[in-house]
Write a protein that holds these residues in place. Sequence first.
Motif, mmCIF file in Angstrom:
data_model
loop_
_atom_site.group_PDB
_atom_site.id
_atom_site.type_symbol
_atom_site.label_atom_id
_atom_site.label_comp_id
_atom_site.label_asym_id
_atom_site.label_seq_id
_atom_site.Cartn_x
_atom_site.Cartn_y
_atom_site.Cartn_z
ATOM 1 N N ALA A 48 -34.730 7.134 22.550
ATOM 2 C CA ALA A 48 -35.647 8.136 23.110
ATOM 3 C C ALA A 48 -35.696 9.406 22.265
ATOM 4 O O ALA A 48 -36.730 10.096 22.235
ATOM 5 N N GLU A 49 -34.606 9.705 21.570
ATOM 6 C CA GLU A 49 -34.543 10.942 20.777
ATOM 7 C C GLU A 49 -35.622 11.008 19.696
ATOM 8 O O GLU A 49 -36.032 12.097 19.284
ATOM 9 N N ILE A 50 -36.079 9.848 19.236
ATOM 10 C CA ILE A 50 -37.109 9.822 18.191
ATOM 11 C C ILE A 50 -38.409 10.449 18.683
ATOM 12 O O ILE A 50 -39.168 11.017 17.890
ATOM 13 N N ASN A 51 -38.652 10.377 19.980
ATOM 14 C CA ASN A 51 -39.904 10.879 20.538
ATOM 15 C C ASN A 51 -39.876 12.378 20.834
ATOM 16 O O ASN A 51 -40.906 12.965 21.182
ATOM 17 N N THR A 52 -38.694 13.004 20.686
ATOM 18 C CA THR A 52 -38.571 14.439 20.987
ATOM 19 C C THR A 52 -37.830 15.162 19.863
ATOM 20 O O THR A 52 -36.803 15.804 20.106
ATOM 21 N N PRO A 53 -38.332 15.056 18.628
ATOM 22 C CA PRO A 53 -37.620 15.689 17.510
ATOM 23 C C PRO A 53 -37.701 17.209 17.563
ATOM 24 O O PRO A 53 -38.657 17.770 18.097
ATOM 25 N N VAL A 54 -36.680 17.845 17.013
ATOM 26 C CA VAL A 54 -36.717 19.295 16.844
ATOM 27 C C VAL A 54 -37.300 19.595 15.468
ATOM 28 O O VAL A 54 -37.390 18.708 14.611
ATOM 29 N N LYS A 55 -37.704 20.838 15.262
ATOM 30 C CA LYS A 55 -38.226 21.225 13.951
ATOM 31 C C LYS A 55 -37.074 21.390 12.973
ATOM 32 O O LYS A 55 -36.112 22.123 13.250
ATOM 33 N N LEU A 56 -37.171 20.704 11.854
ATOM 34 C CA LEU A 56 -36.140 20.802 10.824
ATOM 35 C C LEU A 56 -35.914 22.256 10.412
ATOM 36 O O LEU A 56 -34.785 22.679 10.155
ATOM 37 N N GLU A 57 -36.996 23.017 10.387
ATOM 38 C CA GLU A 57 -36.922 24.416 9.964
ATOM 39 C C GLU A 57 -36.081 25.272 10.912
ATOM 40 O O GLU A 57 -35.598 26.338 10.528
#
Length: 231
Positions: free
Chosen positions: A84-93
């Motif tokens: 599920a984590e793939i669908n809610t990524p954080v911004k790398l920046e």
Amino acid sequence: MSKILFVMTGVDHWTLADGTEHPTGFWAEEAVAPYEAFTAAGHEVVVATPGGVVPTVDAGSLAPEVNGGPEGADRIAAALAAMAEINTPVKLEDVDLADYAAVFYPGGHGPMEDLAVDAASGRLLMDTLESGKPLGVVCHGPAALLAAEKADGTNAFAGYEVAAFTNAEEIQAGLGERAKWLLETRLLEAGLHVKAGEPWAPNVVVDRNLVTGQNPASSAPLAVQLLKKLA
């Protein structure tokens, strides 16, 4: 429970030498095998991508012929759907390395397009290297190491021994002669020492806090080595 950061490509293509956009993204096994190992060991995974876009899986990585047959392909697809984590990524920046115990980069051709020139990723890699925290990178993921340039223009990973997708594998996979550049060649030019194993066979290289793998088959054994460092 520790958090492990998965830094994943945010693109769905790789631009070839003739300008053609080859459909790609991340390679399923290279995300699934480490994810399963890390979560089974009690760790939490957080996915980050450039801009926080949902990463695209390379459709080719879901095919039966690269997963040991239809059963293997079904298992990989089901495991990927459960991430599920793939669908809610954080911004790398926006990533703060202090929040994570380790950092991992899966491959696929996507990193050749974006992470190889991503400044935020380059800074994160240099910070992770300096911190001593375990850093795992597999297959085409080491393309991201090319963005880890110091102020003097040298690569922060120069002098490190690494495994990465080889020129021989790229040629055998059918894209070597169409590529703008080859990963093994560029890593060597940047001063890294590429320890190439047999094509398609597992090959993991550990140098200080950096753990690298050559190809999809190296994903699971790389995860084992990364977990040893976390322990």
